[in-house]
Scaffold this active site. Structure first.
Site, PDB file in Angstrom:
ATOM      1  N   GLU A  34       7.380   5.829  -6.630  1.00 58.72           N
ATOM      2  CA  GLU A  34       6.769   4.546  -6.235  1.00 58.72           C
ATOM      3  C   GLU A  34       6.828   3.554  -7.379  1.00 58.72           C
ATOM      4  OE1 GLU A  34       6.598   3.560  -3.051  1.00 58.72           O
ATOM      5  OE2 GLU A  34       5.266   5.263  -2.687  1.00 58.72           O
ATOM      6  N   ASP A  37      11.831   1.475  -7.779  1.00 57.19           N
ATOM      7  CA  ASP A  37      13.135   0.941  -7.306  1.00 57.19           C
ATOM      8  C   ASP A  37      13.563  -0.298  -8.076  1.00 57.19           C
ATOM      9  OD1 ASP A  37      11.233  -0.704  -5.988  1.00 57.19           O
ATOM     10  OD2 ASP A  37      12.237  -0.596  -4.035  1.00 57.19           O
ATOM     11  N   GLY A 124       2.043  -0.777   4.687  1.00 54.75           N
ATOM     12  CA  GLY A 124       2.830  -0.118   3.647  1.00 54.75           C
ATOM     13  C   GLY A 124       3.911   0.789   4.199  1.00 54.75           C
ATOM     14  N   LEU A 125       4.238   0.617   5.483  1.00 53.94           N
ATOM     15  CA  LEU A 125       5.304   1.428   6.072  1.00 53.94           C
ATOM     16  C   LEU A 125       6.553   0.585   6.328  1.00 53.94           C
ATOM     17  CD1 LEU A 125       3.209   3.617   8.566  1.00 53.94           C
ATOM     18  CD2 LEU A 125       3.904   4.163   6.232  1.00 53.94           C
ATOM     19  N   SER A 126       6.629  -0.533   5.631  1.00 55.48           N
ATOM     20  CA  SER A 126       7.829  -1.383   5.660  1.00 55.48           C
ATOM     21  C   SER A 126       8.106  -2.025   7.005  1.00 55.48           C
ATOM     22  CB  SER A 126       9.069  -0.597   5.241  1.00 55.48           C
ATOM     23  OG  SER A 126       8.957  -0.206   3.938  1.00 55.48           O
ATOM     24  N   GLU A 166      14.419 -11.213   1.692  1.00 53.25           N
ATOM     25  CA  GLU A 166      12.997 -11.090   1.360  1.00 53.25           C
ATOM     26  C   GLU A 166      12.704 -11.752   0.011  1.00 53.25           C
ATOM     27  OE1 GLU A 166      11.068  -7.734   2.810  1.00 53.25           O
ATOM     28  OE2 GLU A 166       9.325  -7.941   1.531  1.00 53.25           O
ATOM     29  N   ASP A 178      12.976  -0.100   0.680  1.00 53.05           N
ATOM     30  CA  ASP A 178      12.541  -0.174   2.079  1.00 53.05           C
ATOM     31  C   ASP A 178      13.711  -0.485   3.007  1.00 53.05           C
ATOM     32  OD1 ASP A 178      10.168   0.107   0.780  1.00 53.05           O
ATOM     33  OD2 ASP A 178       9.427  -1.907   1.218  1.00 53.05           O
TER      34      ASP A 178
END
Ligand code: GLA
Length: 393
Positions: A34, A37, A124-126, A166, A178
């Site tokens: 986490e 990336d 938070g699950l994209s 994004e 993501d």
């Protein structure tokens, strides 16, 4: 679901179903790795069954019209002026993707679109990556058809362009995880991804005797975007200072645990030192996780997940009360061998590994205790890894 969606589509846009197509792209759960990336590090996400679905029909209106099954908003994007929609309350992600694809030479065609999202928003699950990637796939498919290109859409390219949208359109300086997971997910597998090179490997995520449980704290990721960009800047500053010792290191991931321990004194700001420590050790935990899973040592993987949470709580400081309580309560249940927050943090979801025969107790007890301690009604999903973005034929 498709039938219900179709009747909504026809209510909104008219016509019949014969020329309407369906595309889908999922949300993701990150198992470990986490806030690595955007530091060129390693991540280990899996695509979920929660997804963003599109029904779409090509038109010749010069517009992309957008609607969603759960929102009153109706949006029209002029395909010759796609830069103009950054401030939309809903539809800016889609506009951003169309804008970026156009800038990269894709032929954007007019179309009518209905969205149906089953990824919980802001959890938070994209959900945003799912929206972006399904839009990118749809528009790129049409562009290829218009140009007579028969090769399948390059999904890694779709992930990159969605990330670009994004960043430049929506102002969130996110990493690639993501969008990559949404584009490239594979049933029953997680993706071990090197975010620096984009080399990746599918790792089977069928956990004999265990389930992956995603716990939604229902606490929205309020401050996430500004804090997110702040964390990123702290990492960049820490890296600059470490480069005094390691000038060739172009990202935090390029610094090993040993090198970090030798040179961490160079980071003068104590907060930035902690941020960097999280990233360096978290990358190492991902590598150890892949080894543990490959060796069939699930308890070791679980311990690494829990260590990841503690580091995100104490060093990176992106958890908060709701996530911490849910993880704490999860770990109290016998049969739960690892638990952590997933995604950007500041709210959103946890992910836990729970023995099959403990799942029921887990959901009951954690819901009850979490509610008692926070006042929030959590929600739990038993998850399995699914395929990434594709057209539903
Ligand atoms: C968000 C971002 C990702 C990643 C995670 C944290 O989900 O979109 O790129 O940085 O946070 O790991």
């Amino acid at each position: 679901m498709k039938n219900e969606m179709m009747s909504r589509f026809l209510d909104i846009y008219g016509g019949d179903a014969s020329d309407v197509r369906m595309f889908v792209s999922p949300g993701r759960v990150n198992m470990i790795g986490e806030h690595t990336d955007y530091n060129g590090g390693f991540v280990f996400p899996a695509a979920l069954e929660h997804a963003s679905h599109i029904l779409v029909r090509k038109t010749d209106s010069g517009k992309i019209r957008l609607a969603a099954t759960d929102l009153p908003d109706r949006v029209e994007l002029d395909i010759n002026n796609l830069g103009a929609y950054k401030d939309l309350r809903w539809g800016n992600y889609q506009a951003g993707v169309a804008y970026v694809l156009q800038n990269h030479g894709y032929e954007i065609c007019s179309c009518d679109i209905l969205y149906h999202d089953t990824v919980p928003l802001g959890a938070g699950l994209s959900s945003s990556a799912a929206i972006e990637v399904v839009m990118a796939l749809t528009l790129a498919t049409f562009s290829n058809e218009a140009k007579g290109i028969t090769a399948p859409v390059d999904m890694i390219e779709m992930a990159k362009l969605s990330q670009e949208a994004e960043i430049i359109y929506c102002g969130v300086n996110c990493g690639i995880m993501d969008q990559f997971a949404s584009a490239m997910g594979k049933k029953d597998n997680a993706i071990f991804l090197d975010c620096k090179t984009l080399e990746f490997q599918y790792v089977p995520l069928v956990l004999n005797g265990y389930k992956i449980i995603v716990g939604n704290t229902k606490k929205k990721r309020g401050l996430a975007d500004s804090k997110y960009n702040e964390r990123r800047a702290e990492c960049e500053s820490a890296l600059k200072q470490l480069q005094i010792a390691y000038p060739e290191a172009d990202c935090l991931r390029a610094i090993s645990v040993e090198q970090f321990e030798e040179s961490k004194h160079l980071i003068t700001n104590e907060v930035e030192r902690r941020r960097a420590e999280h990233v360096v050790y978290e990358c190492d935990r991902v590598l150890k996780s892949i080894d543990a899973l490959t060796a069939g040592d699930l308890p070791a993987f679980g311990r690494l997940m829990t260590a990841s949470h503690i580091s995100l709580r104490d060093l990176y400081e992106v958890t908060g009360l709701n996530l911490d309580v849910m993880v704490e309560e999860s770990l109290k249940i016998e049969g739960c061998i690892g638990s952590r927050m997933t995604g950007a943090g500041f709210g959103g979801c946890t992910v836990s590994i729970v023995a099959d025969d403990a799942v029921e107790t887990f959901i009951q007890e954690v819901s009850k205790n979490y509610k008692e301690r926070t006042g929030f009604d959590g929600e739990f999903y038993i998850s399995s890894a699914c395929d990434g973005g594709h057209e539903v034929k």
